[in-house]
Scaffold this active site. Structure first.
Site, PDB file in Angstrom:
ATOM      1  N   LYS A   1       2.243  -3.620   6.246  1.00 52.93           N
ATOM      2  CA  LYS A   1       2.428  -3.910   4.823  1.00 52.93           C
ATOM      3  C   LYS A   1       3.917  -3.886   4.457  1.00 52.93           C
ATOM      4  O   LYS A   1       4.395  -4.729   3.694  1.00 52.93           O
ATOM      5  CB  LYS A   1       1.645  -2.897   3.977  1.00 52.93           C
ATOM      6  CG  LYS A   1       0.132  -3.128   3.980  1.00 52.93           C
ATOM      7  CD  LYS A   1      -0.226  -4.455   3.312  1.00 52.93           C
ATOM      8  CE  LYS A   1      -1.722  -4.640   3.103  1.00 52.93           C
ATOM      9  NZ  LYS A   1      -2.040  -5.955   2.494  1.00 52.93           N
TER      10      LYS A   1
ATOM     11  N   SER B   1       0.813  -1.220   0.000  1.00 50.41           N
ATOM     12  CA  SER B   1       0.000   0.000   0.000  1.00 50.41           C
ATOM     13  C   SER B   1       0.843   1.264   0.000  1.00 50.41           C
ATOM     14  O   SER B   1       1.967   1.281   0.514  1.00 50.41           O
ATOM     15  CB  SER B   1      -0.892  -0.015   1.244  1.00 50.41           C
ATOM     16  OG  SER B   1      -1.524   1.230   1.418  1.00 50.41           O
TER      17      SER B   1
ATOM     18  N   TYR C   1      -1.100  -0.001   9.782  1.00 49.28           N
ATOM     19  CA  TYR C   1      -1.385  -0.720   8.540  1.00 49.28           C
ATOM     20  C   TYR C   1      -0.188  -0.625   7.589  1.00 49.28           C
ATOM     21  O   TYR C   1       0.278  -1.641   7.044  1.00 49.28           O
ATOM     22  CB  TYR C   1      -2.632  -0.112   7.898  1.00 49.28           C
ATOM     23  CG  TYR C   1      -2.988  -0.618   6.524  1.00 49.28           C
ATOM     24  CD1 TYR C   1      -3.491  -1.904   6.350  1.00 49.28           C
ATOM     25  CD2 TYR C   1      -2.862   0.200   5.405  1.00 49.28           C
ATOM     26  CE1 TYR C   1      -3.849  -2.364   5.095  1.00 49.28           C
ATOM     27  CE2 TYR C   1      -3.221  -0.251   4.143  1.00 49.28           C
ATOM     28  CZ  TYR C   1      -3.716  -1.531   3.991  1.00 49.28           C
ATOM     29  OH  TYR C   1      -4.069  -1.975   2.748  1.00 49.28           O
TER      30      TYR C   1
END
Lengths: 346, 346
Positions: free
Chosen positions: B168, B140, B164
């Protein structure tokens, strides 16, 4: 302040513990107790404060909770599976180098939430009394690539060429995020290859860098697996301990979100290291070191960068490295006799 | 070739599965079976090959072994806890986004070692017959920082501003190392914010980027939490699927050790997105979107880079994004009617 050293039975952990015992304080705060934690129970240490020696698996949450009690102000996380071992045993590297670091984070996080709960129902809306402990993490040059041609910038990305380096880069990411969330307050030092290590060769791929000085000083032969003009990024144990102690005490606000430090090591060729050995101990010592090719070890160390710019660290108070001859003299002063005794007894 | 999509019940997984069903092959290799794996059992899919729908926890090794049988040639790993959810629930993010990716690696690794054992005692000295499966991983933009001022270079480091993004970036490091070790053959695509998503707002912090187009096209009001000149790095679902399918089929040797791809998205301000909406659906549609500040969401998305250089991807065969008006028209053609039906029924 309660201080905990994970990997406290190892070479650097032991030396840092002795430094804390001599200083009696970290950054002006008196040490009230020190816990030395390692896979095998660390030997007792004389100190002006209680020293607890614990054995256990760093990836085990229950064990770690005993090593890091409420109110811990500093954790130095040196526990690791080193480079060649992590390459040989993938699962072991993942377990110790990643799950161990996650367990440390979870332990601190639990202390933080226990603390908030203790404040009662209104606790979440008040400034938490939890003081996030400083965590000093030893990351590694092996988390970078570039090899002999590299001069790694402070903002270079980590594209590791080996599992150990990947696991260290992952540890840094975990700790930076845990810092942002307020569970702890991490400083990650990407240690150069530390030379001269006492004792025997170990499973680190860089073990030969110490051996080519240590063994000749003991009158023994030593070999290196790479060409004589091969360069390594090194530092002395004295400097490594200086940097860890500084990382433990520094004002971390100066770091912002970037919690990784490339400390000011030395870019040295095998030849230069052997020149320093010769200057201190004569050409006979130097003649005891010779090359024997080892493709497996060379494949690992060839990926590690030979040099770093390290422009950020001096401004943050990390002292520069001493010249190579002083690194050799430091080993003679600090470790040669003990190493010789160990060899005779062992 | 056996193909598995982890997160196969989700928006992109479903669309990619339909693409595989239409093509019947990946990179010229016929698909013999497709497994769709998700937390909840994915709905059946019509295809010219058997489709198995499985429900389970991606971090559970035994479950994952059923989803990735021996001989699997391609795994598309879309299973993730999205940005706002990973920020709200630290443990869940760690479990799905890190432990899930490690479980995928361990599954492939076990297939590799089973395969070597099947070769008999001399197996380790012969070239293994194990064909490392291609693993396409959706990383991402949230793994980078820089915010509105950024134009992220292809070799920029990942210094995430949220859990997050950190998870990732860690997934990428794990998969790159597993690729180097031969367990699998990973390509990590750092997807831009995908717009226009059908359905309802979800827990992604970027959910408003789709909502400001989708809701007005349904005749409904929509809000955005950031200023109108706030820029986001976006792509259409069509392009996201194109890129995933290309990553599944491409010659990965061209990637070398750097397995991360910044695909050619679009840097668009909220105003530009609303201009495209107005061009397609008139000023009345545009007038339905307005700003309502949301400091929590803004704090997450403010860290995400607004633009990428994305110079490497086109040379590797990743097709450029279409203009914003075509992104809006694509949503109308592909998803508007179904979304309207869902809303009426729901």
């Amino acid at each position: 302040m309660q201080v905990t050293i994970l990997g406290g039975g190892g070479f650097l952990g032991r030396r840092l513990a002795a430094r804390f015992a001599a200083d009696g304080a970290v950054g002006g705060q008196p040490i009230t107790a020190l816990t030395l934690f390692d896979l095998h129970e660390p030997a007792p240490l004389e100190a002006p404060f209680p020293v607890h020696c614990l054995a256990g698996d760093v990836a085990d949450a229950a064990t770690l909770a005993r090593a890091i009690p409420a109110g811990t102000g500093l954790v130095v996380h040196l526990a690791a599976v080193v480079s060649a071992a992590a390459e040989a045993d993938y699962e072991l590297g993942i377990r110790v180098n990643i799950a161990g670091t996650q367990a440390l984070i979870d332990t601190c996080r639990k202390l933080a939430s226990d603390d908030r709960r203790a404040e009662g129902p209104g606790g979440l809306n008040r400034p938490p009394s939890y003081q996030a402990p400083r965590v000093v993490f030893t990351s590694s040059v092996a988390s970078f690539d570039g090899g002999q041609a590299a001069n790694v910038a402070d903002d270079a990305r980590q594209l590791p060429t080996n599992s150990y380096g990947a696991q260290k880069a992952i540890g840094e990411l975990l700790l930076a995020d845990a810092t942002r969330r307020g569970f702890l307050d991490a400083v990650s030092i990407r240690l150069p290859t530390v030379m001269v290590r006492p004792g025997r060769p170990n499973r680190a791929a860089s073990s030969f860098v110490s051996a080519i000085v240590r063994e000749p000083l003991l009158g023994l032969e030593a070999t290196y697996p790479v060409p004589a003009d091969f360069r390594v990024w090194v530092c002395s144990p004295r400097r490594a301990v200086d940097w860890l102690a500084h990382a433990a005490a520094m004002d971390s606000a100066a770091l912002g979100r970037d919690r990784g430090i490339n400390p000011p090591g030395i870019s040295a060729s095998i030849d230069q290291i052997l020149d320093a050995l010769a200057e201190v101990a004569g050409p006979e010592a130097r003649a005891l070191a010779r090359r024997i090719e080892d493709a497996e070890v060379e494949a690992i160390v060839a990926g590690w960068p030979a040099s770093f710019a390290a422009t950020r660290a001096p401004g943050l108070g990390f002292v520069p490295s001493e010249p190579l001859v002083d690194v050799v003299r430091g080993f003679i002063a600090d470790d040669l006799e003990a190493t010789r005794r160990d060899r005779v007894l062992g």
